[in-house]
Write a protein that holds these residues in place. Structure first.
Motif, short mmCIF file in Angstrom:
data_model
loop_
_atom_site.label_atom_id
_atom_site.label_comp_id
_atom_site.label_asym_id
_atom_site.label_seq_id
_atom_site.Cartn_x
_atom_site.Cartn_y
_atom_site.Cartn_z
N LEU A 111 -4.77 32.17 -26.17
CA LEU A 111 -6.05 32.31 -26.87
C LEU A 111 -6.96 30.94 -26.58
O LEU A 111 -8.09 30.90 -26.41
N GLY A 112 -6.29 29.77 -27.00
CA GLY A 112 -7.01 28.53 -26.71
C GLY A 112 -7.62 28.15 -27.95
O GLY A 112 -7.35 28.83 -29.13
N PRO A 113 -8.16 27.08 -28.26
CA PRO A 113 -8.68 26.66 -29.61
C PRO A 113 -9.94 27.21 -29.98
O PRO A 113 -10.98 27.74 -29.14
N LEU A 114 -10.40 26.93 -31.60
CA LEU A 114 -11.80 27.46 -31.90
C LEU A 114 -12.83 26.37 -31.20
O LEU A 114 -12.30 25.30 -30.88
N ASP A 115 -13.95 26.65 -31.74
CA ASP A 115 -14.96 25.56 -31.23
C ASP A 115 -14.76 24.19 -31.86
O ASP A 115 -14.88 23.21 -31.39
N ASP A 116 -14.02 24.13 -33.28
CA ASP A 116 -13.93 22.94 -33.70
C ASP A 116 -12.59 22.29 -33.21
O ASP A 116 -12.14 21.14 -34.02
#
Length: 226
Positions: A203-208
């Motif tokens: 998925l990878g990270p969120l914007d933060d």
């Protein structure tokens, strides 16, 4: 009757397991080496594969790697009892579950039914689930992250769906095991941790910069609702 592909170079053991599974309502095809096992697994004729880790030539781990490169076919691994490394590597490569050898045929049948039941239950038409940049289509068993398709194994999709349906709330590991793996959480079982580690990477990270799936110390896991 569910069609099972059993890949194991131990002819006697494979025959015994096959006989039990057939009496229990499965249809079973045997393969006794990794090469022919991979070829059969990619034929589209089977609902699930049982794959032994320890085989001459192409090992079960390499066979799993080749299967996962081209197929989401559910795969249950047979691993040596106490060999945690094989189990972890198999789960990281996309195995749906594992059973240590020597195993009871009844346990193997139960694990197979649990995996297949989850697939059937999740195949029913359901509304799309959206949590931040994640979108799940349970009816088609498809996942999207920021609009891009994410390739998940059957078990990874089950885990992600459970967390997404409870976004913003902590889900205990035992509940995750029951709902996504179809079995109680065994002591020292790290399979859920390994599966979730794989999901996070995909998925990878969120914007933060945070992971969308957070570990809640001594409680379980939570998908961030955003």
């Amino acid at each position: 009757m569910a069609a099972v592909l059993l890949i194991d170079d131990d002819v006697e053991l494979a025959g015994m397991l096959a006989d039990y599974l057939r009496r229990d309502g499965f249809t079973v095809t045997l393969a006794h080496d990794g090469e022919s096992g991979v070829q059969a697994a990619l034929s589209g004729q089977f609902a699930i594969a049982v794959l032994d880790v320890m085989m001459p030539g192409i090992s079960g781990i390499e066979a799993l790697r080749r299967i996962r490169a081209a197929s989401r076919l559910p795969v249950l691994m047979l691993t040596a009892r106490g060999d945690d490394m094989d189990r972890i590597v198999g789960l990281e490569l996309g195995a749906d579950d594992y059973v240590p050898k020597p195993c009871l045929p009844r346990e193997l049948a139960a694990r197979l039914r649990a995996i297949l039941r989850r697939g059937v239950a999740n195949a029913d038409p359901q509304a799309e689930i959206a949590v931040g940049p994640l979108s799940l289509q349970p009816a088609q068993r498809r996942a999207y992250w920021r609009g891009q398709a994410v390739e998940l194994t059957s078990t990874e999709f089950n885990l992600l769906e459970v967390l997404a349906r409870h976004a913003g709330r902590t889900v205990a590991k035992d509940d995750l095991s029951q709902q996504a793996l179809g079995r109680p959480l065994a002591r020292y079982d790290r399979s859920i941790d390994v599966h979730l580690s794989s999901i996070r990477q995909k998925l990878g990270p969120l914007d933060d910069g945070r992971s969308p799936i957070q570990t809640v110390f001594r409680q379980g896991y939570q998908m961030i609702a955003c």
